[in-house]
Design a protein around this motif. Sequence first.
Motif, mmCIF file in Angstrom:
data_model
loop_
_atom_site.group_PDB
_atom_site.id
_atom_site.type_symbol
_atom_site.label_atom_id
_atom_site.label_comp_id
_atom_site.label_asym_id
_atom_site.label_seq_id
_atom_site.Cartn_x
_atom_site.Cartn_y
_atom_site.Cartn_z
ATOM 1 N N HIS A 223 -1.140 5.728 8.170
ATOM 2 C CA HIS A 223 0.440 6.764 7.752
ATOM 3 C C HIS A 223 1.125 5.644 7.808
ATOM 4 C CE1 HIS A 223 -0.185 10.523 10.095
ATOM 5 N NE2 HIS A 223 -1.348 9.993 10.624
ATOM 6 N N GLY A 224 1.988 6.175 6.072
ATOM 7 C CA GLY A 224 2.271 4.731 5.959
ATOM 8 C C GLY A 224 3.924 5.722 4.995
ATOM 9 N N VAL A 225 4.528 5.183 4.102
ATOM 10 C CA VAL A 225 5.596 5.416 3.902
ATOM 11 C C VAL A 225 6.044 4.234 1.531
ATOM 12 C CG1 VAL A 225 6.496 6.424 4.897
ATOM 13 C CG2 VAL A 225 7.144 3.900 4.087
ATOM 14 N N ILE A 226 5.928 4.945 1.141
ATOM 15 C CA ILE A 226 6.211 4.795 -0.246
ATOM 16 C C ILE A 226 7.036 2.723 -0.250
ATOM 17 C CG2 ILE A 226 5.779 4.053 -2.957
ATOM 18 C CD1 ILE A 226 4.490 6.927 -2.892
ATOM 19 N N ASP A 227 6.074 1.993 -0.303
ATOM 20 C CA ASP A 227 7.475 0.828 -0.191
ATOM 21 C C ASP A 227 7.645 -0.028 -1.322
ATOM 22 O OD1 ASP A 227 8.134 -1.854 2.001
ATOM 23 O OD2 ASP A 227 7.575 -2.252 0.278
ATOM 24 N N HIS A 228 7.039 0.394 -2.275
ATOM 25 C CA HIS A 228 7.445 0.229 -3.408
ATOM 26 C C HIS A 228 7.004 -0.192 -4.747
ATOM 27 C CE1 HIS A 228 5.563 -4.232 -2.970
ATOM 28 N NE2 HIS A 228 5.969 -3.447 -3.775
ATOM 29 N N LEU A 229 6.918 0.515 -5.869
ATOM 30 C CA LEU A 229 6.509 0.660 -6.858
ATOM 31 C C LEU A 229 6.387 -0.701 -7.597
ATOM 32 C CD1 LEU A 229 6.922 3.789 -8.084
ATOM 33 C CD2 LEU A 229 4.851 3.139 -7.072
ATOM 34 N N ASN A 230 5.504 -1.966 -8.266
ATOM 35 C CA ASN A 230 5.476 -2.544 -9.182
ATOM 36 C C ASN A 230 5.315 -2.564 -10.517
ATOM 37 O OD1 ASN A 230 4.331 -5.052 -10.386
ATOM 38 N ND2 ASN A 230 5.326 -6.148 -8.165
ATOM 39 N N VAL A 231 6.411 -2.517 -11.449
ATOM 40 C CA VAL A 231 6.303 -2.237 -12.717
ATOM 41 C C VAL A 231 5.676 -2.774 -13.781
ATOM 42 C CG1 VAL A 231 7.107 -0.188 -14.335
ATOM 43 C CG2 VAL A 231 6.718 0.350 -12.039
ATOM 44 N N ALA A 232 4.390 -2.916 -14.677
ATOM 45 C CA ALA A 232 4.815 -4.071 -15.557
ATOM 46 C C ALA A 232 5.749 -2.876 -16.847
ATOM 47 C CB ALA A 232 3.890 -4.707 -15.812
#
Lengths: 595, 595
Positions: free
Chosen positions: B418-427
């Motif tokens: 169970h979670g949420v999307i904390d962040h996306l890391n985009v190069a």
Amino acid sequence: MRTSIATVCLSGGLVDKLHACAAAGFDGVEIMDADLVAAVESPEEIRALCARLGLTIDLFQPLRDCEGVDDATFADNLRRARAKFEVMRRLGASMVLVCSNVGTATIADPEVAARQLGQLADAAAEYGISIAYEALAWGRFVDDYRDAWNIVERADRANLGVCLDSFHVLSRGHDPAGIEGIDPAKLFFLQLADAPSLDMDVLSWSRHHRLFPGEGQFDLTTFLSHVLRAGYTGPLSLEVFNDTFRQTDVTRTAAHAHRSLRWLYNSTVRANGQLDAQVAPPQPPHAVDFVEISGSDLSSVEQILDQLGFDFGGGHRTKAVRLWRAGEASIVLSEEPRAGEPHIEGIGFTVTDAQAAKRHAVSIGATPRFRRTRAGDAELPTVSAPDGTGIYWSSASTAESWVAEFEGGQTSEIDSLHGVIDHLNVALPWHEFDEAVLFNIGVLALDPGTSADLAGPYGLVRSQVMRTRDGSVRLAMNLAPPTAPLQPRHIAIRVDDVIAAAERARRSGLPSLPIPDNYYDDLHARFGLDDEFLHLLRELNLLYDRDANGSFLHFYTPTVGKVFFEIVERRGAYDGYGAASTPVRLVAQEDRRAG
Amino acid sequence: MRTSIATVCLSGGLVDKLHACAAAGFDGVEIMDADLVAAVESPEEIRALCARLGLTIDLFQPLRDCEGVDDATFADNLRRARAKFEVMRRLGASMVLVCSNVGTATIADPEVAARQLGQLADAAAEYGISIAYEALAWGRFVDDYRDAWNIVERADRANLGVCLDSFHVLSRGHDPAGIEGIDPAKLFFLQLADAPSLDMDVLSWSRHHRLFPGEGQFDLTTFLSHVLRAGYTGPLSLEVFNDTFRQTDVTRTAAHAHRSLRWLYNSTVRANGQLDAQVAPPQPPHAVDFVEISGSDLSSVEQILDQLGFDFGGGHRTKAVRLWRAGEASIVLSEEPRAGEPHIEGIGFTVTDAQAAKRHAVSIGATPRFRRTRAGDAELPTVSAPDGTGIYWSSASTAESWVAEFEGGQTSEIDSLHGVIDHLNVALPWHEFDEAVLFNIGVLALDPGTSADLAGPYGLVRSQVMRTRDGSVRLAMNLAPPTAPLQPRHIAIRVDDVIAAAERARRSGLPSLPIPDNYYDDLHARFGLDDEFLHLLRELNLLYDRDANGSFLHFYTPTVGKVFFEIVERRGAYDGYGAASTPVRLVAQEDRRAG
């Protein structure tokens, strides 16, 4: 001289870095803690690898923001330090760097700094470790090596000394003469870095723009002279943070780095009159003896030379090599099946002592190069430049002895071209530029001349001229923007009458690079040239520049493969390269490529 | 609002630039003289081309170092100027820029400058030309727009006014409020540029580091408000010298440039409460609704999600799309034969009004994107980010209506994640970074957060976080060094108990990214963690960070194609991303790739 380098100068993982350092000839390394932390290998493995490779671990860098803090913070710093001393014991490293506090210092009192460094030294002593204390240029309270030395003196511990870093001293404009006042037993370590003159904050300058010795504007010869006179006997170590070197091939960068140290050491020894019999002096070139063009099919190059009015100087008696000459300007054409597109393969220089030139080059790390000779062929001492170009030397006393190897040349025609090689224009990928600067200074004994940013159609081109003082040898190095296609290189021939040369080329059917009418309207606006002269320039696609010293007229041939020619005339004491016209030339060449 | 752009902002030849400006929607251009000089097309051809493309030539820039000189020099300057006025007549351009003298000025007297500019204006009047006089930040005697205005007032010619450039005003810290004191009839031209905060000499800062509005640190909304309140009605024109934009694709850069102007204008109008009914307000996202991963074979991704404890949320009723969910975190898998390696294809955001979000995006130049829907499918307004990533919006009121389109999902297992999307890391490639910053600010309504330089094994990685104020949506953008391979992108899922999540993943056989022992020794040194906790971290390959606000624990999955996952737990009010551990992670991933 023992040589060392900080692992932070290089790209990749720690093991790769160590192999590269050993291959380049370094005696030791400074290990940056972050490199060890990210490595899968244990400290014991790294220790054993260094031992096998013959590298000493001269310095370890795990600590920052230690001194000048309140007691509770210092107690935690001491705990951190002990944990790192334990790592050093496993690593077999016996000297640790402590930089002046930049982040957490709250107490400006040198007495407090001395007391805390003394306690740190006492803790280090339990592990057999020495501490080298360094003033960072942006240290909060300690930013001058003289203050660091003062603190070390106060602390008065046998295992506490100073680390000097040329960047931190010279970036702040501090006089390095004071180094000679430091007790030599307390000069624990020496870090060397060069840097360009930049007007920016010193932290960014240090983090992104340091260069290897010889590539920037610092007077490192004087700096190192003071350090050696002070009695320092430890390694010369490089600590160069640079965005480019961190990305480039680790083996090549390590070799490049080692060359810079050898060059600096030799220059310093020479500057101090302590001539080492083993160190051959550099041999500044007198002239460009010849330029070699290679390719699998050079017929187009040959046609252009013929149309320009070069004389055929004959074929080589044993090799598939032909010579073309325009007065003093010699072009050697080496046709080989797998040589690819026509390109500049080598450059010959006339020097006082060709063998000494090669010995000097090899002594600072240039790569010797094989040159096939048959009985009776002239011996041209040869090395490779970092970009693979061959560098040949011939002694002035025996200059052009190699010319006799060519047979069947034609005698000079009445209207043949007479000139000398004025300059070579060499485009370099952005990440090979500094290495080439060092090679040109260190190996070719050229000096940096003017530099400029030129606007090309695909970005700014940084141009740096390297030359002899008298201008008899000039290399214009161009740093292309990362995404732009690498420009072809070119050979500029200087003649006495470029108008006659352009007319001759036209008569023989050579199309010169077409220059747009707008350019001539602009010349008219800028210089107020008279109509007749302007008409002549326009007719012959001649480019023009003028300054207080004189004027410059020139035209370009079409490009064949990766090479083209420029014919130039210098009027008066004009000493430039027509940089104002370069954007026009670049666009015109781009149009030709696209068209 | 009329929009214009200086041709110097763009790469390539003049004709290509003009086509790109027209395609991007600009109304006019400033032509830099150097672009015309290098062009093969005559001024008449350029004039005709602009007319066909619907571009006005708003400004021409052929003159520098005009005023504040002795009489003889001024006479020659006037001659130069007349020659250029003649070119302008052919070009059909009626306004010329005159920058304050930086090179040749010898007379500091504003009276002299006014007299000479007056004479220049009189000459220009013969050609129907107006002069816009601009104070350069590094002008020798005139470096403040208020001084330029004072000189223009003194000269008192109908065809002489001022040109304002945001860079020259804001880089010097001059108060732009004074602009409102300038006679609106004398505000002839407006040039806009943003810039990062840099501590360096203003000339290099201007030449190399200008940015399009919204990408730097200048308060351009306030600046433009003053200009509009002063009564300026001319075009908003971009003059951005930047080493990157000069190298990148001209069409893309022109579109990017135009977006920045629209964003600035809309923001300024909104900030002044002058709401234009046609301009939809931006819609800051409330949350990441879902992330879409595409690829020709997503079985490996599916296995990782399964092993992490994601629940299968079903297959789409009409498309080859599957849904996986871990509480609030939704991952949509779109398998398509030609989609290549697994990669992040799209991001869904929850906003207050999804349709308004798209209208706003399109109003500032985002590219609408086709999304195939069948009867009954939810409408998700969609655009493309500059790098091709799909941006989907769903309204908070109807959020997740699209979830109902998936059939056959499994009910949640007891130990599912169970979670949420904390962040996306985009190069991002280095030359697409600023464009992405503008898109994230302008279109996604995110704010810049922290930025840092992280040492990767192949160079420094510049990291810039873009986020909502409350942290519910976070994009970490990484700018890779030019020669380094582009890092894969990753999705970070935040859970309440990362230790339980790591243990669950291990039980299901998922190998987490192995972290070297040295890292844990370093954690011990840095934080003095107790042995048991440290042992647990080491066993589970968990990374750790701590600051004054709290702590951060996280681990990484293997990389599949161009994507991987990170599972994170934030303890206390920790608000960072574990940047100190990033070099270790990058080396570990590099080792995996090589190994």
